[in-house]
Motif scaffolding. Structure first.
Motif, mmCIF file in Angstrom:
data_model
loop_
_atom_site.group_PDB
_atom_site.id
_atom_site.type_symbol
_atom_site.label_atom_id
_atom_site.label_comp_id
_atom_site.label_asym_id
_atom_site.label_seq_id
_atom_site.Cartn_x
_atom_site.Cartn_y
_atom_site.Cartn_z
ATOM 1 N N LEU A 36 0.814 -1.133 0.024
ATOM 2 C CA LEU A 36 0.055 -0.004 -0.019
ATOM 3 C C LEU A 36 0.880 1.215 0.129
ATOM 4 N N GLY A 81 5.006 3.104 -1.158
ATOM 5 C CA GLY A 81 5.996 3.053 -2.283
ATOM 6 C C GLY A 81 5.319 3.626 -3.549
ATOM 7 N N PHE A 82 6.431 3.436 -4.663
ATOM 8 C CA PHE A 82 6.405 4.219 -5.891
ATOM 9 C C PHE A 82 5.856 3.056 -7.156
ATOM 10 N N ILE A 83 6.069 1.912 -6.785
ATOM 11 C CA ILE A 83 5.382 1.082 -8.013
ATOM 12 C C ILE A 83 4.068 0.932 -7.573
ATOM 13 N N PRO A 84 3.451 1.009 -8.701
ATOM 14 C CA PRO A 84 1.769 1.201 -8.650
ATOM 15 C C PRO A 84 1.347 -0.028 -8.001
ATOM 16 N N ARG A 85 0.326 -0.064 -7.287
ATOM 17 C CA ARG A 85 -0.255 -1.312 -6.586
ATOM 18 C C ARG A 85 -0.693 -2.402 -7.798
ATOM 19 N N THR A 86 -1.273 -1.750 -8.737
ATOM 20 C CA THR A 86 -1.656 -2.722 -9.526
ATOM 21 C C THR A 86 -0.435 -3.607 -10.227
ATOM 22 N N VAL A 87 0.500 -3.213 -10.481
ATOM 23 C CA VAL A 87 1.773 -3.875 -10.898
ATOM 24 C C VAL A 87 2.310 -4.925 -9.765
ATOM 25 N N LEU A 129 -9.475 -2.993 -8.943
ATOM 26 C CA LEU A 129 -8.749 -1.658 -9.234
ATOM 27 C C LEU A 129 -9.171 -1.248 -10.322
ATOM 28 N N ARG A 148 7.213 -1.995 -19.899
ATOM 29 C CA ARG A 148 8.069 -1.949 -18.571
ATOM 30 C C ARG A 148 7.093 -2.759 -17.527
ATOM 31 N N GLU A 149 5.908 -2.965 -17.624
ATOM 32 C CA GLU A 149 5.080 -3.601 -16.767
ATOM 33 C C GLU A 149 5.309 -5.255 -16.647
ATOM 34 N N VAL A 171 8.744 -5.895 -15.218
ATOM 35 C CA VAL A 171 8.772 -5.671 -13.782
ATOM 36 C C VAL A 171 8.446 -7.127 -13.384
ATOM 37 N N GLY A 186 13.698 3.054 -16.525
ATOM 38 C CA GLY A 186 13.367 4.224 -15.491
ATOM 39 C C GLY A 186 13.276 3.692 -14.186
ATOM 40 N N LEU A 187 13.579 2.575 -13.704
ATOM 41 C CA LEU A 187 13.119 2.229 -12.361
ATOM 42 C C LEU A 187 14.581 2.494 -11.607
ATOM 43 N N GLU A 212 12.981 1.355 -6.170
ATOM 44 C CA GLU A 212 11.932 0.689 -7.080
ATOM 45 C C GLU A 212 12.039 -0.787 -7.260
#
Lengths: 435, 180
Positions: free
Chosen positions: B59, B61-67, B95, B117-118, B121, B147-148, B152
């Motif tokens: 919940l 951090g900088f990585i989206p929760r969906t990812v 979501l 990118r997704e 990851v 770009g990470l 991240e």
């Protein structure tokens, strides 16, 4: 047999395959958008968790890559001097000033029209000229363009209309977060200014009170001296004092006492600012009797009938403050009774209003107050001259201050020539304590 | 049938458990306490510690929760662990993720229509969870090129670690899937 139908069938099959491939591609693109839209929502939630502009931009700088690819990311916003500034969030940008910014056709169009702009092959002379592909999205909040967010890539033809839509969705979230942060900043500044002003005011008030107190005390000492000397002159002279001299001496004493009362009232006013002592339930009947007793000479002299009604409720206050209110109202009633009143009469009563308030009244059958004068009554040093009466003009302003300190209300109902009712309402004291 | 009792919200007596449940309901975003946390209520301190770890990993951090949820789904699929697979597929759907993307995420990852990118990851996270020794410097460089930053990348490894643990725990106690 003809070859035509076979050719048509082949064409149909090719068309179908191509159509299927296109459909699959479009479907895949549409589905891929869902992850980007979900990411926009997440950034929206993250940036709306804070009112700090730097933190908002920091979140956008680190998370925008999940929506769009870019070699450069920036926002244009106005600074505190209302000058447009480019805030770089990622990648390089040539130094650019607010004035240059507005001269750039792309950016000024977006700021003016509030519409996004997709640039597939930018000329090098424009804003962000080193990047061939650009998306410039307006930050619109409450029908106002408050800035832009700018995505750029070095390679030409990098962005599509879908990218613009995603950028626009982010722009909406960002604009609202920035607007909120600016509002909160303004509110904090206003709050700080108000706190500073309140502190200054409090300090000034304290200085004034101290000054008031010192002056009043300093004034009282010579007055006591004047009174003592007047008495001594009378005592030493005895019967030898000419009648006229005695008259003048008495005038000196009366004026001195009047001045002493005035100073006492000024001290009262200064003291009223101190509300540190806790309020308690006041036995109002007892306090009323005490206030009436202060005037017994005048009451006897002017043959005034005083009537204190039964069942007066208690009030949440300080005894001395309530006595002072009644003393002021009774004093006024006596002063404005009128010189040729055949049956001067003052009635004091109190009653409960609802469960937690009580109303108290002092009614006289004196000269009354003209409607136009009633508003001026409670101003400091105002004394109405409808009749000849003794007064200092400070009394009702003391009442006003006391009642305001006690969170009460007060007022007057009066008819010129028929009399007045001065009233006030205060929170009740203990229940069942009618006096 | 779960091998640990599922302590429902209205059955809680321990104040620490109640406080954690309240926080989960308020912060998780689905208005419920999932069975995984209800099964930990028999040990309030571990419940609290695990919730804190979940919160910090998923919940914030900088990585989206969906990812992160997609990393979890991929790992749970690889481990054949049904609890997290189902719960987090539901979470992703809530979501706003399309059902079709989620289906291909599980059935045919290579064909899954996600941005590169997704996908990179998710691949990295899956490798970190299932074959960590196969991760190379090139894998790290690849994410940095996309770009990470290292912070991240740590979030991705922490997510992989969390789901490995969740899979192991829920399989061990045969946890029932929440009625979603």
């Amino acid at each position: 047999m003809s070859t035509a139908p076979l050719g048509a069938r082949k064409l149909d099959q090719l068309d179908r395959e191509e159509l299927l491939a296109t459909t699959r591609r479009l479907l895949a693109e549409a589905q891929a958008l869902s992850s980007r839209i979900a990411a926009v929502n997440e950034i929206g939630i993250a940036i709306n968790r804070t009112f700090n502009l730097d933190k908002i931009l920091q979140v956008v700088a680190s998370q925008a890559k999940w929506l769009l690819d870019f070699d450069h990311l920036s926002v244009c916003l106005k600074d505190e001097h209302e000058t447009w500034q480019v805030i770089r969030l990622f990648g390089d940008v040539e130094a650019i000033t607010g004035r240059d910014l507005l001269q750039s056709e792309n950016i000024s169009f977006v700021l003016r029209a509030g519409q996004s702009r997709l640039i597939r092959e930018a000329g090098s002379y424009t804003f962000l000229g080193q990047y061939a592909s650009q998306i410039i999205v307006p930050l619109v909040s409450e029908v106002e363009v408050i800035g832009t967010i700018n995505f750029a890539r070095i390679a030409p033809q990098s962005y599509t209309q879908d990218d613009v839509r995603i950028g626009y969705m982010l722009g909406l979230q960002l604009a609202s977060a920035i607007r909120n942060s600016l509002r909160v900043r303004e509110l904090r500044q206003t709050q700080e200014a108000l706190q500073r002003y309140a502190q200054e005011l409090e300090q000034t008030n304290q200085e004034l009170d101290t000054y008031n107190h010192t002056i009043a005390h300093d004034l009282k000492s010579p007055l006591a001296g004047i009174l003592l000397n007047a008495d001594l002159v009378k005592r030493i002279s005895g019967d030898a004092l000419p009648e006229k001299a005695e008259y003048y001496l008495n005038n000196i004493k009366t004026s001195t006492k009047k001045m002493s009362t005035m100073i006492d009232q000024l001290l009262w006013l200064a003291k009223l600012r101190d509300t540190s002592e806790a309020l308690h339930s006041v036995n109002v009947r007892q306090v009323v009797e005490s206030a009436v007793a202060r005037f017994h000479h005048l009451i006897d002299e002017k043959h005034i009938r005083i009537e204190i009604m039964p069942d007066i409720p208690s009030a949440l206050a300080h005894d001395q403050w309530i006595e002072e209110i009644f003393a002021n109202f009774i004093s006024n009633a006596i002063k404005y009774m009128g010189v040729d009143n055949p049956a001067p009469h003052i009635v004091i009563r109190g009653r409960c209003i609802g469960d937690d308030r009580a109303r108290f009244e002092v009614t006289d059958n004196g000269v009354g107050i003209a409607e136009a004068d009633q508003e001026k009554l409670f101003a400091m040093f105002t004394r109405l001259h409808t009749v000849k009466a003794e007064g200092l003009g400070l009394g009702l302003s003391i009442v006003q201050r006391i009642i305001s300190r006690l969170n009460g209300e007060f007022g007057v109902e009066s008819t010129s020539g028929e009399g007045s009712t001065f009233w006030f309402i205060l929170p009740c004291g203990d229940a069942d304590s009618l006096t | 049938m779960s091998r640990f009792p599922i302590i429902e919200v209205d059955e809680v007596v321990d104040s620490k458990v109640k406080a954690v449940y309240d926080e989960i309901i308020a912060e998780l975003g689905f208005g419920i306490v999932p069975n995984i946390f209800k099964s930990m209520a028999i040990h309030p301190d571990l419940l609290e510690a695990n919730w804190k770890k979940f919160k910090a990993t998923m919940l914030t951090g900088f990585i989206p929760r969906t990812v992160k949820e997609m990393i979890g789904v991929a790992i749970s699929q690889a481990n054949n662990s049904q609890y997290a697979l189902n719960v987090h597929l539901h979470g992703l759907s809530a979501l706003g993720m399309s059902e079709a993307v989620l289906q291909t995420l599980v059935s045919d990852f290579d064909a899954c229509p996600l941005p590169e990118r997704e996908k990179a990851v998710i691949r990295f996270g899956l490798l970190a969870a299932t074959k960590p020794l196969e991760l190379s410097t090139a894998d790290f460089d690849n994410l940095q090129t996309l770009g990470l930053n290292l912070g991240e990348i740590y979030e991705i490894i922490a997510t992989a670690n969390l789901f490995t643990e969740v899979n192991q725990y829920t399989d061990a106690i045969a946890l029932e899937i929440d009625a979603l």
